[in-house]
Design an enzyme around this catalytic site. Sequence first.
Site, PDB file in Angstrom:
ATOM      1  N   LYS A  27       0.832  -1.211   0.000  1.00 16.99           N
ATOM      2  CA  LYS A  27       0.000   0.000   0.000  1.00 16.99           C
ATOM      3  C   LYS A  27       0.865   1.259   0.000  1.00 16.99           C
ATOM      4  CE  LYS A  27      -3.783  -2.315   2.442  1.00 16.99           C
ATOM      5  NZ  LYS A  27      -4.251  -2.916   1.236  1.00 16.99           N
ATOM      6  N   CYS A  28       1.856   1.264  -0.862  1.00 14.19           N
ATOM      7  CA  CYS A  28       2.846   2.344  -0.914  1.00 14.19           C
ATOM      8  C   CYS A  28       2.786   3.010  -2.278  1.00 14.19           C
ATOM      9  CB  CYS A  28       4.231   1.717  -0.669  1.00 14.19           C
ATOM     10  SG  CYS A  28       5.628   2.829  -0.869  1.00 14.19           S
ATOM     11  N   GLY A  29       3.190   4.257  -2.345  1.00  6.94           N
ATOM     12  CA  GLY A  29       3.280   4.936  -3.632  1.00  6.94           C
ATOM     13  C   GLY A  29       4.237   4.235  -4.592  1.00  6.94           C
ATOM     14  N   PHE A  30       5.166   3.469  -4.050  1.00 10.83           N
ATOM     15  CA  PHE A  30       6.129   2.745  -4.889  1.00 10.83           C
ATOM     16  C   PHE A  30       5.670   1.317  -5.211  1.00 10.83           C
ATOM     17  CE2 PHE A  30       8.914   5.850  -2.656  1.00 10.83           C
ATOM     18  CZ  PHE A  30       9.343   6.555  -3.776  1.00 10.83           C
ATOM     19  N   THR A  31       4.511   0.903  -4.704  1.00 10.34           N
ATOM     20  CA  THR A  31       4.029  -0.460  -4.926  1.00 10.34           C
ATOM     21  C   THR A  31       4.007  -0.851  -6.407  1.00 10.34           C
ATOM     22  OG1 THR A  31       2.789  -0.427  -2.860  1.00 10.34           O
ATOM     23  CG2 THR A  31       2.110  -2.069  -4.485  1.00 10.34           C
TER      24      THR A  31
END
Length: 169
Positions: free
Chosen positions: A38-42
């Site tokens: 659930k990360c912007g980098f996912t």
Amino acid sequence: MASATTFYDFKPKDKKGNEKPMTDYKGKVVLVVNTASKCGFTPQYAGLEKLYKDVTAKHPEDFVILGFPCNQFGGQEPGSDDDIQSFCQLNYGVTFPIMGKTDVNGDHADPLFEWMKAEKPGLMGMKRVKWNFEKFLIGRDGKVKGRWASTTKPESIEKNILEEIERKE
């Protein structure tokens, strides 16, 4: 593990909570990435999977990516190990190994991450992992060859990986 000298000295937990000896990867070039769902980098999962497929198509026995889910950055990996496995496969078709949920910083940091951070400190000598999707490249000799920040796209380090694979020890 102060006596550890190579990647192969470690046994972090796999997705079932069992010790996974890194000696299983002896002779391979390994990209270690701390991941989160659930990360912007996912979306880097897609880039990592493409990188894995591209490199293993040319060098099937020489390369592996190991994902280490981590919930230490903004609570961005809240699920169970089973949830994480399902997420990676369903959303990104991940075929490389995703290990068990791992702490990368702090009092409970996995010894493998403690060792990698000491071997290859980040910017300005910083030893801690800054965020999700930080990447460590391990050579066939079990030494840390490179470290990249979360903002580094997986495809941009393919050249480094191929150079390491083609290096003759």
